[in-house]
Scaffold this motif. Structure first.
Motif, PDB file in Angstrom:
ATOM      1  N   GLY A 224       0.735  -1.250  -0.071  1.00 49.46           N
ATOM      2  CA  GLY A 224       0.065  -0.110   0.013  1.00 49.46           C
ATOM      3  C   GLY A 224       0.901   1.211   0.091  1.00 49.46           C
ATOM      4  N   THR A 227      -0.798   3.844  -2.313  1.00 49.70           N
ATOM      5  CA  THR A 227      -1.912   4.421  -1.634  1.00 49.70           C
ATOM      6  C   THR A 227      -1.567   5.347  -0.616  1.00 49.70           C
ATOM      7  OG1 THR A 227      -2.843   2.003  -2.130  1.00 49.70           O
ATOM      8  CG2 THR A 227      -4.468   3.707  -0.689  1.00 49.70           C
ATOM      9  N   GLU A 242      -3.326  -3.618  -8.191  1.00 47.95           N
ATOM     10  CA  GLU A 242      -3.342  -4.786  -7.660  1.00 47.95           C
ATOM     11  C   GLU A 242      -2.128  -5.759  -7.866  1.00 47.95           C
ATOM     12  OE1 GLU A 242      -6.915  -6.738  -5.850  1.00 47.95           O
ATOM     13  OE2 GLU A 242      -7.792  -4.657  -6.141  1.00 47.95           O
ATOM     14  N   ASN A 326      -0.195  -0.834   7.496  1.00 48.11           N
ATOM     15  CA  ASN A 326      -1.254  -0.641   6.737  1.00 48.11           C
ATOM     16  C   ASN A 326      -2.184  -1.728   6.661  1.00 48.11           C
ATOM     17  OD1 ASN A 326      -2.465   1.397   5.038  1.00 48.11           O
ATOM     18  ND2 ASN A 326      -1.588   0.199   3.308  1.00 48.11           N
ATOM     19  N   LEU A 354      -6.337   3.098   2.581  1.00 49.97           N
ATOM     20  CA  LEU A 354      -7.257   3.061   1.664  1.00 49.97           C
ATOM     21  C   LEU A 354      -8.476   3.953   2.253  1.00 49.97           C
ATOM     22  CD1 LEU A 354      -8.262   1.674  -1.104  1.00 49.97           C
ATOM     23  CD2 LEU A 354      -9.220   0.033   0.616  1.00 49.97           C
TER      24      LEU A 354
END
Ligand code: GDP
Length: 446
Positions: A224, A227, A242, A326, A354
């Motif tokens: 992540g 993100t 992904e 995360n 996220l």
């Protein structure tokens, strides 16, 4: 008599006001050839018509500064007109045709330095103020604009001078002047040395303010990182996907972070790979880690630790790190406690990049780690100043060494060198190389 220089001092473009500035003995005389009001008093704003060969082209305000009470220390005139491109150019070109010369980069400020209106520290501050990208940068530059560093350097110079006077007196009049005890001399010189070293040590912090800090976001693929970068930037910039390894290159973003420029680098996950492009990415990541000031080390709470995590932990050892756990919104496979065991001396922060949860905690940790800087304590903020003071320091260090091994004559010689270096910051003493180094950063009109 120096030649009279002229330039458009405002940025090229369309604006409410544009300023043409002249400096030199003919500044006023040339201005009167294009301006219909007689300028009798300095520092008064005269409103009138600006004409070229008798044809009025604009209206404007003219202010005359009589030497030495001007920016450059020479006669200066500032003509404020409407901020177009063509009208300003016409006036500029006409003044040149009348006998002014187009100013070189930074020539106004250079003349100010040469005429003793400011020293090189203040000139550096001018360019730093103009180039400042953050509020902190402005505050740092402006404190120096008001002569903060100049005063400290002057006081150091005086101290060296006083010690040297004492030494010279004992050399010149050995009969009349009592010799200064060796340890007293040594203490004074050590004090001076410490003072210069303290000044030099503020350079690192100033770099943080001016150039910013580099933060690398590190972690194996898919934890992540992108993100998190997006969450920190508060808008989508890095590609999120992904498939492991899509962040092939590093992505860099500079943000204004509580007034500091911070460059955030999103690195590709470090791992063995046959894929050439990904390998290049990995190399870049390693470099990003090496050149960064702080590492955000990201872990995935939904997956257990792997060899890759441990290897990365090893690779980043010795760096300042913030551990980020995360995906804490997902079922846990890795806990904060486990990470604390692995990183007992580092902060571990649970987030969901996220859902943008916990981002504030990451930010305040960054702030705590990196930006704990007291602007008021910073004095040295660029390479020119740093080199100058380092040079002076070398001579003081030499003097201290010679004190034990050599003659007072030689000690005095080193001190005189240091004094000369520190005198070379203002007026006629400044060397051409130093001047050139400063003013090549300026643009025309400054
Ligand atoms: P990177 O390879 O480390 O840069 O990882 P990315 O940022 O590309 O994220 C990989 C995948 O994990 C994407 O599908 C993200 O949407 C997802 N992801 C990232 N952060 C979180 C999070 O906090 N919670 C959950 N549930 N998914 C996340």
């Amino acid at each position: 008599m120096s030649d009279t220089i002229v330039a458009i001092s405002t940025p090229r473009g369309f604006g409410g006001i544009g300023v043409v500035r002249l400096s030199g003995d003919k500044a006023l005389e040339l201005t009167q050839k294009i301006f219909n009001k007689k300028i009798e008093l300095p520092r008064y704003a005269y409103y009138g018509a600006i004409s070229i060969e008798g044809t009025p082209i604009d209206t404007g305000i003219v202010i005359y500064y009589r030497k030495p009470h001007s920016y450059t220390g020479e006669d200066v005139v500032e003509i404020s007109m409407h901020g177009g491109i063509k009208n300003l150019e016409m006036v500029l070109n006409h003044l040149i045709s009348l006998g002014a010369r187009l100013a070189e980069k930074g020539e106004f400020t250079r003349r100010a330095v040469e005429n003793g209106k400011m020293d090189i520290f203040e000139a550096n501050a001018v360019i730093e103020l103009i180039e400042a990208k953050t509020e902190k940068g402005v505050l740092l530059a402006s404190s120096r604009l008001f002569g903060k560093l100049s005063k400290v350097v002057e006081s150091v110079r005086k101290k060296i001078h006083e010690v040297n006077l004492q030494i010279e007196a004992t050399i010149d009049f050995p009969m009349d002047v009592e010799e200064i005890p060796h340890n007293v001399l040594k203490n004074s010189l050590n004090e001076i040395k410490n003072e210069i070293e303290k000044l030099l040590s503020t350079y690192r912090d100033s770099k943080v303010i001016i150039e910013g800090v580099r933060i690398a976001i590190v972690g194996k693929p898919n934890v992540g990182k992108s993100t998190l970068l997006n969450a920190l930037l508060r808008f989508e910039r890095a590609i999120v996907s992904e498939i492991p390894g899509t962040t092939r290159d590093t992505i860099e973003e500079t943000i204004d972070f509580y007034g500091f420029p911070v460059k955030i680098i999103d690195t590709a996950g470090i791992r063995e790979s046959e894929d050439i492009i990904e390998k290049m990415g990995v190399e870049r990541s390693k470099r990003a880690i090496e050149t960064s000031d702080l590492i955000l080390f990201v872990f995935d709470a939904s997956a257990p630790l792997t060899e890759d995590d441990l290897e990365l932990a090893k690779f980043t050892e010795g760096k300042m790190r913030i551990i980020v756990l995360n995906k804490s919104d997902l079922p846990k496979a890795l806990t904060k406690e486990e990470l604390l065991k692995l990183f007992p001396n580092e902060p571990v922060i649970e987030i969901s990049a996220l859902l943008k949860e916990g981002i504030d905690a990451v930010e305040s940790e960054i702030k705590k780690k990196l930006l704990n800087i007291d602007i008021d304590s910073i004095l040295v903020s660029n390479k020119i100043e740093y080199d100058l003071l380092s040079n002076a320091l070398t001579h003081i260090e030499n003097a201290i060494e010679i004190l034990d091994t050599g003659t007072l004559d030689l000690v005095s010689e080193e001190l005189r060198e240091a004094i000369e270096i520190l005198s070379g910051v203002s007026g006629e003493n400044i060397g051409e190389t130093v001047l050139r180094a400063i003013f090549e950063r300026f643009c025309i009109g400054k």
